[in-house]
Design a protein around this motif. Structure first.
Motif, PDB file in Angstrom:
ATOM      1  N   SER A  38     -93.472 -12.023  79.254  1.00 48.98           N
ATOM      2  CA  SER A  38     -94.930 -12.030  79.209  1.00 48.98           C
ATOM      3  C   SER A  38     -95.490 -11.384  80.459  1.00 48.98           C
ATOM      4  CB  SER A  38     -95.463 -13.466  79.109  1.00 48.98           C
ATOM      5  OG  SER A  38     -95.074 -14.041  77.887  1.00 48.98           O
ATOM      6  N   PRO A  39     -96.396 -10.396  80.314  1.00 52.32           N
ATOM      7  CA  PRO A  39     -96.927  -9.702  81.484  1.00 52.32           C
ATOM      8  C   PRO A  39     -97.944 -10.548  82.214  1.00 52.32           C
ATOM      9  CG  PRO A  39     -98.012  -8.915  79.511  1.00 52.32           C
ATOM     10  CD  PRO A  39     -96.945  -9.858  79.061  1.00 52.32           C
ATOM     11  N   LYS A  40     -98.169 -10.200  83.458  1.00 52.61           N
ATOM     12  CA  LYS A  40     -99.229 -10.859  84.209  1.00 52.61           C
ATOM     13  C   LYS A  40    -100.571 -10.427  83.647  1.00 52.61           C
ATOM     14  CE  LYS A  40     -96.527 -12.907  87.154  1.00 52.61           C
ATOM     15  NZ  LYS A  40     -96.403 -14.383  87.186  1.00 52.61           N
ATOM     16  N   PRO A  41    -101.579 -11.301  83.680  1.00 51.87           N
ATOM     17  CA  PRO A  41    -102.871 -10.925  83.131  1.00 51.87           C
ATOM     18  C   PRO A  41    -103.485  -9.797  83.930  1.00 51.87           C
ATOM     19  CG  PRO A  41    -103.061 -12.954  84.391  1.00 51.87           C
ATOM     20  CD  PRO A  41    -101.604 -12.632  84.306  1.00 51.87           C
ATOM     21  N   SER A  42    -104.113  -8.886  83.231  1.00 52.59           N
ATOM     22  CA  SER A  42    -104.812  -7.802  83.904  1.00 52.59           C
ATOM     23  C   SER A  42    -106.300  -8.056  83.843  1.00 52.59           C
ATOM     24  CB  SER A  42    -104.478  -6.455  83.246  1.00 52.59           C
ATOM     25  OG  SER A  42    -104.840  -6.478  81.880  1.00 52.59           O
ATOM     26  N   GLY A  43    -107.048  -7.359  84.653  1.00 52.22           N
ATOM     27  CA  GLY A  43    -108.500  -7.423  84.558  1.00 52.22           C
ATOM     28  C   GLY A  43    -109.134  -8.527  85.354  1.00 52.22           C
ATOM     29  N   GLY A  44    -108.382  -9.257  86.160  1.00 50.94           N
ATOM     30  CA  GLY A  44    -108.985 -10.336  86.907  1.00 50.94           C
ATOM     31  C   GLY A  44    -109.880  -9.860  88.039  1.00 50.94           C
ATOM     32  N   ASP A  45    -109.659  -8.653  88.518  1.00 50.55           N
ATOM     33  CA  ASP A  45    -110.445  -8.110  89.614  1.00 50.55           C
ATOM     34  C   ASP A  45    -111.700  -7.449  89.059  1.00 50.55           C
ATOM     35  OD1 ASP A  45    -111.510  -6.856  91.789  1.00 50.55           O
ATOM     36  OD2 ASP A  45    -109.729  -5.676  92.285  1.00 50.55           O
ATOM     37  N   ALA A  46    -112.861  -8.005  89.397  1.00 45.50           N
ATOM     38  CA  ALA A  46    -114.111  -7.493  88.845  1.00 45.50           C
ATOM     39  C   ALA A  46    -114.406  -6.072  89.295  1.00 45.50           C
ATOM     40  CB  ALA A  46    -115.269  -8.418  89.224  1.00 45.50           C
ATOM     41  N   ASP A  47    -113.741  -5.600  90.354  1.00 45.94           N
ATOM     42  CA  ASP A  47    -113.968  -4.236  90.849  1.00 45.94           C
ATOM     43  C   ASP A  47    -112.961  -3.233  90.278  1.00 45.94           C
ATOM     44  OD1 ASP A  47    -116.145  -5.003  92.456  1.00 45.94           O
ATOM     45  OD2 ASP A  47    -114.779  -5.706  94.029  1.00 45.94           O
ATOM     46  N   ARG A  48    -112.110  -3.667  89.381  1.00 48.42           N
ATOM     47  CA  ARG A  48    -111.122  -2.778  88.783  1.00 48.42           C
ATOM     48  C   ARG A  48    -111.829  -1.613  88.097  1.00 48.42           C
ATOM     49  NH1 ARG A  48    -109.120  -1.860  83.718  1.00 48.42           N
ATOM     50  NH2 ARG A  48    -106.872  -1.597  83.433  1.00 48.42           N
ATOM     51  N   ALA A  49    -111.309  -0.404  88.296  1.00 52.44           N
ATOM     52  CA  ALA A  49    -111.895   0.779  87.657  1.00 52.44           C
ATOM     53  C   ALA A  49    -111.627   0.734  86.160  1.00 52.44           C
ATOM     54  CB  ALA A  49    -111.304   2.044  88.264  1.00 52.44           C
ATOM     55  N   VAL A  50    -112.667   0.941  85.369  1.00 49.56           N
ATOM     56  CA  VAL A  50    -112.516   0.940  83.921  1.00 49.56           C
ATOM     57  C   VAL A  50    -113.161   2.202  83.355  1.00 49.56           C
ATOM     58  CG1 VAL A  50    -112.515  -1.583  83.833  1.00 49.56           C
ATOM     59  CG2 VAL A  50    -114.657  -0.350  83.490  1.00 49.56           C
TER      60      VAL A  50
END
Length: 462
Positions: A38-50
């Motif tokens: 199971s991978p670590k959750p992504s997207g927890g950083d609100a500043d992540r580039a999307v």
């Protein structure tokens, strides 16, 4: 039930409501353990580039699991999926639509496997979304919430139903893990022709409702339809009664599994006794515990029953079947003079941790929850969870539901689906309510089962 159920929801719940039910908890068994890969959750950083321009994402196939299987629910999903693909022909939607119960029983295994869907509707409750968050099987949506402005368009009173701490222990606060489309409220459907025949009006007080049930019984009618074979529908009936006797703040603490409230209070005892009084008075159809949920509302639609306590997610189907013969009201005001009703949001759309293109998944969720999507929901007989006041109020029972939801959210209280309380409360309360309705246990024994479940959870959730 976010259900939704429908709710499922609960959904829910269900409440669903669904929700609703949605809400829906409502689905029972413990979650499967995640695989070692199971991978670590992504997207927890609100500043992540999307990337919010979905047209630039290349050719993508999104597998989407939803439980929008009934009438207007299915209609809105088909319309929105077609519109999304028309706008973004590079993204193909592979839709898998399952009933609320089927989705719940298959989703746990799917999320722990190597071929998980990209976008899923997940019951808000601890037994589902909470466990998925804890197992790192869902993506925190905060980066996309910031990029798309979801936290500006969705009030926190709505987003709280999709917020969890990263460890899955705190419900109602933390990261955003999903966006719902619809608002849900559990209230009272009624057959207008039967009320007229019995010389009754839609109940405005709790005394009106209880006297109306007695009049219906004396008139040879089935006062209340209930299909409780799957156990969760009775949670909505008990929740409606509970709102009349228990302060809203107490119900909220119990529903969200927070410390500082008890199930074994005199007020909760009165609510459980009231439900048992209805059983002893013969207000339900024969063998409610042996009647399927869908069969119960279909029987009501066919003229068997004066009242049906259920979620707003049934509005489109009942309106289609009964036309102007069906009405809907929120539960009568409680002892404080305010309406308190079980409700919240439909099952939120979430992104799984194994989604191959989370930006495409987020673009899809943004599209099906946009202001334009809310208009599509309204047109197909569903109740948008946001922008509700901006919509042209529909006619018939759907208009009644809009009014009930508005009254409750503006001047009353929406109460959480009770299965939200702990990961096992859906099973515990569902089984205990079946026993109470079958008169195998007393109201006090029923409440003690809930208290024991709650105490065990709080002891291990510190």
């Amino acid at each position: 039930m976010s259900r939704t159920p429908a709710r499922p929801r609960a959904r829910a719940g269900l409440r669903a409501a669904i929700g609703l039910v949605t809400a829906l908890g409502l689905l029972g068994a413990a979650a499967c353990a995640p695989g070692s890969d199971s991978p670590k959750p992504s997207g927890g950083d609100a500043d992540r580039a999307v990337q919010t321009d979905a047209a630039k994402l290349g050719n993508v196939t999104l597998t989407v699991w939803d439980q929008e299987v009934r009438g207007g629910q299915d209609e809105q999903m088909k319309a929105l999926n077609e519109a999304f693909h028309a706008k973004y022909p590079n993204i193909t939607i592979k839709r898998v639509s399952r009933s609320f119960d089927d989705l719940g029983t298959t989703l746990r295994l799917a999320l722990s496997g190597n071929d998980a869907p990209d976008v899923v509707q997940a019951n808000n409750g601890r037994a589902d979304m909470g466990k998925f968050v804890q197992a790192q099987q869902l993506v925190a949506l905060d980066p996309w919430a910031k990029a798309y402005g979801w936290t500006d368009r969705y009030p926190d009173s709505v987003l709280q139903y999709s917020r969890y701490s990263a460890d899955g222990k705190t419900f109602g606060d933390g990261n955003v893990y999903g966006l719902p489309q619809v608002g849900e409220i559990v209230g009272i459907f009624y057959n207008k022709d039967k009320l007229t025949k019995l010389g009754l009006q839609p109940p405005k007080t709790w005394a009106d409702l209880t006297s109306g049930l007695a009049t219906a019984k004396q008139g040879g009618e089935i006062p209340l339809q209930l299909g409780n074979l799957d156990k969760w529908p009775a949670l909505h009936v008990f929740g409606t009664i509970q709102g009349q006797f228990v302060p809203a703040d107490t119900v909220t603490k119990l529903g969200f599994g927070r410390p500082g409230a008890s199930w074994t209070t005199p007020e909760n005892t009165k609510a459980a006794e009231e439900l048992l009084n209805w059983v002893n008075a013969g207000y339900f159809n024969n063998s409610p515990n042996g009647t399927d949920y869908d069969k119960a509302w279909q029987n009501f639609a066919a003229g068997q029953g004066v009242f049906l306590i259920a979620g707003s997610w049934l509005g489109a189907d009942l309106g289609k079947a009964m036309g102007d013969k069906v009405g809907f009201i929120a539960p009568p005001p409680g002892q404080d003079g305010k309406v308190a009703a079980t409700g919240g949001t439909g099952l939120p759309f979430t992104i799984t941790s194994k989604a191959k293109n989370p930006d495409a998944a987020a673009a899809y969720i943004n599209f099906i929850t946009s202001s334009d999507a809310m208009q599509t929901l309204t047109r197909t007989g569903n109740m948008p969870v946001v922008d509700t006041a901006k919509q042209q109020k529909p006619g018939g029972v759907s208009g009644d539901i809009f009014t009930a939801f508005g009254t409750t959210t503006e001047s009353g209280r929406l109460l959480p689906y009770l299965d939200y309380a702990t990961p096992t409360m859906g099973d515990t309360m569902g089984a205990a309510l079946q026993d109470l309705i079958a008169k195998r246990i007393s109201p006090q024994q029923f409440l003690q089962k809930l208290q024991d479940d709650n105490a065990k959870f709080l002891a291990g959730n510190g």
